[in-house]
Design a protein around this motif. Structure first.
Motif, PDB file in Angstrom:
ATOM      1  N   CYS A   1       4.138   5.673  -5.575  1.00 31.00           N
ATOM      2  CA  CYS A   1       4.124   5.775  -7.047  1.00 31.00           C
ATOM      3  C   CYS A   1       3.030   6.717  -7.528  1.00 31.00           C
ATOM      4  O   CYS A   1       3.237   7.507  -8.456  1.00 31.00           O
ATOM      5  CB  CYS A   1       3.946   4.390  -7.669  1.00 31.00           C
ATOM      6  SG  CYS A   1       5.369   3.317  -7.424  1.00 31.00           S
ATOM      7  N   LEU A   2       1.873   6.653  -6.900  1.00 33.99           N
ATOM      8  CA  LEU A   2       0.761   7.524  -7.268  1.00 33.99           C
ATOM      9  C   LEU A   2       1.105   8.988  -7.020  1.00 33.99           C
ATOM     10  O   LEU A   2       0.875   9.850  -7.882  1.00 33.99           O
ATOM     11  CB  LEU A   2      -0.494   7.121  -6.492  1.00 33.99           C
ATOM     12  CG  LEU A   2      -1.763   7.883  -6.811  1.00 33.99           C
ATOM     13  CD1 LEU A   2      -2.215   7.543  -8.221  1.00 33.99           C
ATOM     14  CD2 LEU A   2      -2.846   7.517  -5.816  1.00 33.99           C
ATOM     15  N   LEU A   3       1.679   9.288  -5.861  1.00 31.19           N
ATOM     16  CA  LEU A   3       2.044  10.670  -5.563  1.00 31.19           C
ATOM     17  C   LEU A   3       3.167  11.156  -6.471  1.00 31.19           C
ATOM     18  O   LEU A   3       3.193  12.331  -6.857  1.00 31.19           O
ATOM     19  CB  LEU A   3       2.464  10.809  -4.104  1.00 31.19           C
ATOM     20  CG  LEU A   3       1.311  10.811  -3.122  1.00 31.19           C
ATOM     21  CD1 LEU A   3       1.815  10.850  -1.704  1.00 31.19           C
ATOM     22  CD2 LEU A   3       0.407  11.993  -3.385  1.00 31.19           C
ATOM     23  N   LYS A   4       4.075  10.286  -6.822  1.00 30.74           N
ATOM     24  CA  LYS A   4       5.136  10.666  -7.741  1.00 30.74           C
ATOM     25  C   LYS A   4       4.547  11.049  -9.101  1.00 30.74           C
ATOM     26  O   LYS A   4       4.957  12.030  -9.715  1.00 30.74           O
ATOM     27  CB  LYS A   4       6.127   9.519  -7.876  1.00 30.74           C
ATOM     28  CG  LYS A   4       7.447   9.900  -8.451  1.00 30.74           C
ATOM     29  CD  LYS A   4       8.482   8.893  -8.023  1.00 30.74           C
ATOM     30  CE  LYS A   4       9.827   9.188  -8.580  1.00 30.74           C
ATOM     31  NZ  LYS A   4      10.477  10.322  -8.006  1.00 30.74           N
ATOM     32  N   ALA A   5       3.553  10.283  -9.562  1.00 31.80           N
ATOM     33  CA  ALA A   5       2.897  10.581 -10.835  1.00 31.80           C
ATOM     34  C   ALA A   5       2.104  11.890 -10.755  1.00 31.80           C
ATOM     35  O   ALA A   5       2.128  12.698 -11.690  1.00 31.80           O
ATOM     36  CB  ALA A   5       1.984   9.433 -11.241  1.00 31.80           C
ATOM     37  N   VAL A   6       1.411  12.103  -9.646  1.00 26.44           N
ATOM     38  CA  VAL A   6       0.640  13.344  -9.481  1.00 26.44           C
ATOM     39  C   VAL A   6       1.581  14.541  -9.455  1.00 26.44           C
ATOM     40  O   VAL A   6       1.303  15.571 -10.093  1.00 26.44           O
ATOM     41  CB  VAL A   6      -0.222  13.283  -8.196  1.00 26.44           C
ATOM     42  CG1 VAL A   6      -0.762  14.643  -7.828  1.00 26.44           C
ATOM     43  CG2 VAL A   6      -1.357  12.303  -8.383  1.00 26.44           C
ATOM     44  N   ASN A   7       2.697  14.434  -8.755  1.00 26.46           N
ATOM     45  CA  ASN A   7       3.658  15.539  -8.715  1.00 26.46           C
ATOM     46  C   ASN A   7       4.253  15.799 -10.089  1.00 26.46           C
ATOM     47  O   ASN A   7       4.492  16.948 -10.465  1.00 26.46           O
ATOM     48  CB  ASN A   7       4.767  15.248  -7.704  1.00 26.46           C
ATOM     49  CG  ASN A   7       4.279  15.356  -6.287  1.00 26.46           C
ATOM     50  OD1 ASN A   7       3.272  15.996  -6.005  1.00 26.46           O
ATOM     51  ND2 ASN A   7       4.979  14.704  -5.381  1.00 26.46           N
ATOM     52  N   LYS A   8       4.504  14.748 -10.847  1.00 24.73           N
ATOM     53  CA  LYS A   8       5.037  14.899 -12.206  1.00 24.73           C
ATOM     54  C   LYS A   8       4.017  15.614 -13.095  1.00 24.73           C
ATOM     55  O   LYS A   8       4.367  16.509 -13.863  1.00 24.73           O
ATOM     56  CB  LYS A   8       5.375  13.520 -12.776  1.00 24.73           C
ATOM     57  CG  LYS A   8       5.985  13.528 -14.114  1.00 24.73           C
ATOM     58  CD  LYS A   8       7.471  13.488 -13.982  1.00 24.73           C
ATOM     59  CE  LYS A   8       8.066  13.270 -15.354  1.00 24.73           C
ATOM     60  NZ  LYS A   8       9.469  13.524 -15.337  1.00 24.73           N
ATOM     61  N   LEU A   9       2.737  15.214 -12.984  1.00 23.74           N
ATOM     62  CA  LEU A   9       1.699  15.860 -13.776  1.00 23.74           C
ATOM     63  C   LEU A   9       1.504  17.314 -13.375  1.00 23.74           C
ATOM     64  O   LEU A   9       1.252  18.172 -14.221  1.00 23.74           O
ATOM     65  CB  LEU A   9       0.372  15.107 -13.638  1.00 23.74           C
ATOM     66  CG  LEU A   9       0.273  13.784 -14.377  1.00 23.74           C
ATOM     67  CD1 LEU A   9      -1.029  13.074 -14.022  1.00 23.74           C
ATOM     68  CD2 LEU A   9       0.368  13.994 -15.872  1.00 23.74           C
ATOM     69  N   ALA A  10       1.613  17.598 -12.084  1.00 24.63           N
ATOM     70  CA  ALA A  10       1.430  18.971 -11.612  1.00 24.63           C
ATOM     71  C   ALA A  10       2.560  19.879 -12.064  1.00 24.63           C
ATOM     72  O   ALA A  10       2.362  21.076 -12.265  1.00 24.63           O
ATOM     73  CB  ALA A  10       1.320  18.991 -10.093  1.00 24.63           C
TER      74      ALA A  10
ATOM     75  N   MET B   1       0.835  -1.206   0.000  1.00 22.15           N
ATOM     76  CA  MET B   1       0.000   0.000   0.000  1.00 22.15           C
ATOM     77  C   MET B   1       0.871   1.258   0.000  1.00 22.15           C
ATOM     78  O   MET B   1       0.618   2.208  -0.754  1.00 22.15           O
ATOM     79  CB  MET B   1      -0.919   0.016   1.223  1.00 22.15           C
ATOM     80  CG  MET B   1      -1.720   1.285   1.379  1.00 22.15           C
ATOM     81  SD  MET B   1      -2.952   1.503   0.121  1.00 22.15           S
ATOM     82  CE  MET B   1      -4.168   0.381   0.716  1.00 22.15           C
ATOM     83  N   ALA B   2       1.922   1.257   0.804  1.00 21.43           N
ATOM     84  CA  ALA B   2       2.818   2.416   0.860  1.00 21.43           C
ATOM     85  C   ALA B   2       3.537   2.611  -0.475  1.00 21.43           C
ATOM     86  O   ALA B   2       3.690   3.743  -0.943  1.00 21.43           O
ATOM     87  CB  ALA B   2       3.827   2.243   1.991  1.00 21.43           C
TER      88      ALA B   2
END
Length: 138
Positions: A83-92, A77-78
């Motif tokens: 990975c999800l937060l890394k993708a969101v930060n990349k998109l932002a 889960m962690a």
């Protein structure tokens, strides 16, 4: 409507909101580790010490495997959340341009090697005249 969506995007992707969401998700996942620790180690030890129940080797192996399973679930889960937060930060960060490097505000004195303001004519540390040095470089 476009401004409303932009404001919502700014609100949802703000650092504090993302940190709080990560905290809630990790907290929920960590609670399963605590529950597993209590159910699979602490309660059986208390039951064994008080004589309420005796456990065999297969019971102990089952307790250990349940706890290890909960631990692996937490780690998965962690990792997925990371990975999800890394993708969101990349998109932002796709729409943002990199800032140009700021001009230096200090320089090193050639005599004492201390940091001094860029416009200094005399070093405040060693009191050397820097005007000749600037003329040599020009």
């Amino acid at each position: 409507m476009k401004k409303f969506i932009q404001e919502f995007k700014t609100f949802a992707l703000r650092g504090n909101m993302m940190d709080m969401a990560v905290g809630v998700i990790i907290g929920g996942a960590f609670s399963s580790i605590v529950t597993s620790l209590t159910d699979n180690f602490i309660n059986p030890i208390l039951n064994f010490v008080t004589g309420a129940q005796a456990y065999g080797l297969s019971d102990i192996a089952g307790f250990a495997s349940n706890f290890i399973s909960a631990l692996f679930n937490f780690l998965i889960m962690a990792f997925v959340l990371f990975c999800l937060l890394k993708a969101v930060n990349k998109l932002a960060s796709l729409g943002h341009k990199k800032e140009a490097a700021a001009a230096p505000a200090t320089k090193k004195c050639p005599y004492c090697m201390s940091e001094i303001p860029i416009a200094a004519v005399r070093c405040p540390h060693c009191t050397s005249h820097l005007m000749e040095e600037q003329n040599k470089n020009s």
